[in-house]
Design a protein around this motif. Structure first.
Motif, PDB file in Angstrom:
ATOM      1  N   THR A  67       0.845  -1.184   0.000  1.00 48.93           N
ATOM      2  CA  THR A  67       0.000   0.000   0.000  1.00 48.93           C
ATOM      3  C   THR A  67       0.881   1.234   0.000  1.00 48.93           C
ATOM      4  OG1 THR A  67      -1.797  -1.094   1.151  1.00 48.93           O
ATOM      5  CG2 THR A  67      -1.690   1.298   1.328  1.00 48.93           C
TER       6      THR A  67
ATOM      7  N   ASN B  17      -7.457   2.824  -0.312  1.00 48.21           N
ATOM      8  CA  ASN B  17      -6.112   2.260  -0.360  1.00 48.21           C
ATOM      9  C   ASN B  17      -5.618   2.287  -1.794  1.00 48.21           C
ATOM     10  OD1 ASN B  17      -5.713   1.714   2.255  1.00 48.21           O
ATOM     11  ND2 ASN B  17      -5.993  -0.509   2.117  1.00 48.21           N
ATOM     12  N   ILE B  18      -4.440   2.792  -1.966  1.00 49.15           N
ATOM     13  CA  ILE B  18      -3.846   2.747  -3.300  1.00 49.15           C
ATOM     14  C   ILE B  18      -2.568   1.935  -3.213  1.00 49.15           C
ATOM     15  CG2 ILE B  18      -2.844   4.117  -5.174  1.00 49.15           C
ATOM     16  CD1 ILE B  18      -4.679   6.397  -4.388  1.00 49.15           C
TER      17      ILE B  18
ATOM     18  N   ASP C 115      -0.570   1.044  -8.973  1.00 48.81           N
ATOM     19  CA  ASP C 115      -1.951   1.324  -9.371  1.00 48.81           C
ATOM     20  C   ASP C 115      -2.027   2.566 -10.258  1.00 48.81           C
ATOM     21  OD1 ASP C 115      -3.417  -0.692  -8.313  1.00 48.81           O
ATOM     22  OD2 ASP C 115      -4.000   0.365  -6.476  1.00 48.81           O
TER      23      ASP C 115
ATOM     24  N   VAL D 206      -4.897   5.104 -10.542  1.00 42.74           N
ATOM     25  CA  VAL D 206      -6.195   5.405  -9.950  1.00 42.74           C
ATOM     26  C   VAL D 206      -6.756   6.693 -10.518  1.00 42.74           C
ATOM     27  CG1 VAL D 206      -7.432   5.788  -7.798  1.00 42.74           C
ATOM     28  CG2 VAL D 206      -5.419   4.327  -7.830  1.00 42.74           C
TER      29      VAL D 206
ATOM     30  N   THR E 298       3.123   4.784  -9.429  1.00 44.08           N
ATOM     31  CA  THR E 298       1.752   4.798  -8.950  1.00 44.08           C
ATOM     32  C   THR E 298       1.163   6.133  -9.359  1.00 44.08           C
ATOM     33  OG1 THR E 298       2.543   3.571  -7.039  1.00 44.08           O
ATOM     34  CG2 THR E 298       0.318   4.527  -6.893  1.00 44.08           C
TER      35      THR E 298
ATOM     36  N   GLY F  79      -2.070   8.872  -9.495  1.00 40.23           N
ATOM     37  CA  GLY F  79      -3.386   9.373  -9.100  1.00 40.23           C
ATOM     38  C   GLY F  79      -3.796  10.422 -10.108  1.00 40.23           C
TER      39      GLY F  79
ATOM     40  N   SER G 292      -7.339   3.580 -16.210  1.00 39.10           N
ATOM     41  CA  SER G 292      -7.182   3.184 -14.808  1.00 39.10           C
ATOM     42  C   SER G 292      -7.174   1.695 -14.546  1.00 39.10           C
ATOM     43  CB  SER G 292      -8.315   3.803 -13.992  1.00 39.10           C
ATOM     44  OG  SER G 292      -8.576   5.101 -14.434  1.00 39.10           O
TER      45      SER G 292
ATOM     46  N   LYS H 140      -8.024   1.344 -11.316  1.00 35.56           N
ATOM     47  CA  LYS H 140      -8.997   1.549 -10.246  1.00 35.56           C
ATOM     48  C   LYS H 140      -9.666   2.894 -10.491  1.00 35.56           C
ATOM     49  CE  LYS H 140      -7.531   0.623  -5.736  1.00 35.56           C
ATOM     50  NZ  LYS H 140      -8.306  -0.286  -4.924  1.00 35.56           N
TER      51      LYS H 140
ATOM     52  N   ASP I 241     -12.716  -1.672  -9.640  1.00 36.36           N
ATOM     53  CA  ASP I 241     -11.447  -2.241 -10.098  1.00 36.36           C
ATOM     54  C   ASP I 241     -11.615  -2.680 -11.534  1.00 36.36           C
ATOM     55  OD1 ASP I 241      -9.575  -2.155  -7.879  1.00 36.36           O
ATOM     56  OD2 ASP I 241     -11.057  -3.396  -6.822  1.00 36.36           O
TER      57      ASP I 241
END
Ligand code: ADP
Ligand code: MG
Lengths: 305, 279
Positions: free
Chosen positions: B24, B51-52, B56, B58, B211, B213, B226, B228, B244
């Motif tokens: 995480t 939680n990322i 990921d 996102v 990662t 965002g 994405s 997520k 997801d």
């Protein structure tokens, strides 16, 4: 090409209006002189002429029009009289001569440049303080504004007397008056410039955890330069005014201000006007020089102009 | 293209855990943020938990005012939550920022007009004290990454809007942050440029294993990019749904016509509609 024609037209119009204005302005003086020389004028006595309008006098004494442009001490000198005086007192006089405008101009210029340097330095320092400290923002800015509400003509003699009493005279008092006038536009412009980066740009630096000093050198200072130069151009013109005003109350013997003063003592209007023009030309040259520096600097920084 | 991600970027704060692919990276628990404004309090985030994981991608999607930017800014320590806990790389956001945990890309490129593209990319490197040779090396690397090689000597005004935004992404990639936060980076660009940049961003993500965002309010963009998708709803800003993605990691542009893609897009749209219904 079109703009050159436009500029030329405006210039011609100004000179034409100036020549025309000389006629009524100087007609009484010309007629008084003519009367003394035994030339017949209408009406005959100065007392009668006093109550008449200038236009009326011109109409009844058309022969005198030529004379209004070539008097020794006209109320309003004609353009060519000023031009001739400027030429004679610059190109034809040795620089060391007390009658050389170059000599007087250079005296005023050195006070102007010193004052400008002091004023600019002080202005930038104050601006940096104001932008970085809330206390300075609230305490310095009001005083800076108040300082500019006092007429410089009232303040200048005091500054000179006070400095004289502590043994400071010559260039420095004039430079201080210059600085007094020029620091203000620099403070105002520089504060605005240093604050010009937007939230996003400041946030970006925050994401790098940049220090205040890094933010200043890398973002605030470069962003402020266009604002600074706009202020500097106002500041240097104000500096010149300050230096000239600083020459008046001391009865200075050298400088453009001294030339103005001497000219008005002796009714030498041509001298006054040529000193005025010299000051204007000097101011224009200084502003143009700053403009050139600005273009070179911002050009090197890649700013599209 | 290879499905495996090439991890050539060294990990600055490798904590020794080899299974970091699942670790995480960002953890928000019951996050609250209320702005005190002249018109009273504005509840920008309410009870946000998320939680990322490392690697990921996102996306945050939702109507404007639902707190997407605010949440991203909290992660970046540009905003301080008024409640709940938030950790980035196991640290507080402030600490994480000091450790250069993330690069941030704003909606506007925000390049300095007085610096060339290369010098703009060097800005964070200068501030962080990288050596001159290291700076030059990295500029070359990231310019290549965003396909701007050869444009280092140009000034921003000589570049198109899309190229400027790519340069600003390069600037965020220049230092070793393994998190990339992007707030509507392509919002101001036209559709065609946007498609192209989305494709490039996916490749970049695969190559660097960062990662990411990513704030957007375009449904296709969110679904296309994405792993997520976080659907948010406004007043107060909160998470409505977390989806997801079932799409493979490798995504050509025409994956957007596949039934899978359309299904996910539907779910996002339903989520957005339901979130709006609370008003
Ligand atoms: N600095 C701030 N001060 C006061 N209110 C803010 C501030 N930043 C954001 N808000 C408010 O918080 C809410 C969420 O904003 P934001 O995160 O920017 O939404 P989004 O990015 O989803 O459009 C909005 O109502 C906005 O007006
Ligand atoms: Mg936003």
């Amino acid at each position: 090409m079109k703009s050159i024609i436009a500029v030329f037209t405006v210039l011609t119009a100004i000179i034409a209006i100036w020549y025309i204005a000389c006629v009524p302005m100087n007609i009484k003086g010309v007629l008084d002189g003519a009367e003394r020389a035994g030339i017949e004028v209408v009406p005959e006595t100065a007392r009668e002429r006093r109550d008449m309008s200038e236009i009326g006098l011109v109409i009844s004494n058309r022969f005198a029009i030529d004379e209004t442009w070539s008097q020794d001490r006209p109320r309003l000198p004609a353009p060519h009289q000023v031009a001739v005086e400027l030429w004679e007192t610059t190109v034809e006089k040795k620089i060391t001569s007390k009658r050389s405008l170059i000599y007087h101009g250079q005296v005023t210029l050195s006070a102007t440049l010193l004052g400008f340097a002091i004023g600019t330095g002080l202005g930038i320092l104050l601006a940096v303080g104001i932008v970085h400290s809330r206390v300075m923002d609230m305490s310095v800015m009001p005083w800076a504004i108040v300082s500019q509400t006092i007429p410089i003509i009232a303040l200048a003699p005091m500054i000179i007397v006070v400095l004289y009493s502590v043994g400071v005279q010559g260039l420095l008092p004039k430079a201080i008056i210059s600085a007094y006038l020029s620091f203000f536009p620099v403070v105002v412009g520089m504060v605005k410039g240093l604050r010009s980066p937007d939230h996003m740009q400041l946030d970006l630096l925050k994401t790098y955890s940049a220090s205040t000093a890094q933010g200043f050198w890398k973002l605030r200072l470069p962003s402020s330069l266009p604002y600074l130069f706009a202020s500097l151009k106002i500041g240097i013109a104000a500096s010149l005014v300050g230096a000239i005003v600083g020459e008046l109350p001391t009865g200075a013997v050298a400088g453009l201000g001294a030339r103005l003063l001497a000219g008005s003592y002796y009714g030498q209007t041509v001298q006054i006007w040529s000193a005025l023009f010299a000051a204007a030309i000097l101011a224009a040259a200084l502003v143009a020089a700053l403009g050139l520096i600005e273009r070179l600097l911002l050009g090197r920084m890649g700013v599209k102009t | 293209m290879n499905m495996e991600t090439t991890t050539q970027a060294p990990e600055p704060q490798a904590t020794g855990s080899q299974s970091s692919a699942q670790a995480t990276v960002i953890e928000a628990k019951n996050l609250d943020l209320t702005f005190q404004t002249n018109d009273g309090p504005v509840h920008a985030l309410k009870d946000v938990s998320l939680n990322i994981r490392k690697g990921d991608f996102v996306s945050f999607i939702g109507p404007s005012g639902c707190g997407k930017t605010t949440f991203l800014r909290c992660i970046a320590a540009l905003e301080r939550p008024t409640g709940g806990t938030l950790s980035v790389n196991g640290m507080t956001p402030d600490e994480a920022r000091r450790q250069r945990a993330y690069g941030y890309v704003f909606q506007a490129a925000g390049l300095y007009p007085w610096r060339t593209i290369a010098k703009n990319i060097k800005l964070p490197l200068e501030i962080m004290g990288y050596s001159k040779t290291e700076q030059d090396k990295r500029v070359e690397q990231v310019l290549d990454l965003v396909e701007l090689s050869g444009f280092g000597g140009k000034f921003p005004w000589q570049l198109s809007g899309g190229m400027q935004q790519r340069a600003s992404i390069a600037r965020a990639l220049a230092f070793d942050a393994d998190i990339l936060l992007m707030d509507e980076p392509f919002g101001a660009l036209d559709e065609i440029v946007r498609d192209h940049l989305n494709e490039q961003l996916l490749k970049l993500w695969a190559r660097t294993n960062k990662t990411i965002g990513f704030v957007t309010h375009s449904i296709p963009e969110a679904v296309y990019l994405s792993t997520k998708i976080v659907v948010m709803s406004p007043r107060p800003g909160r998470i409505h749904d977390v989806i997801d993605s079932t799409l493979p990691k490798e995504r050509p542009l025409d994956i957007r016509d596949s039934p899978e893609f359309i299904e996910i897009a539907h779910r996002v749209r339903d989520g957005l509609r339901a979130g709006h219904g609370h008003d």
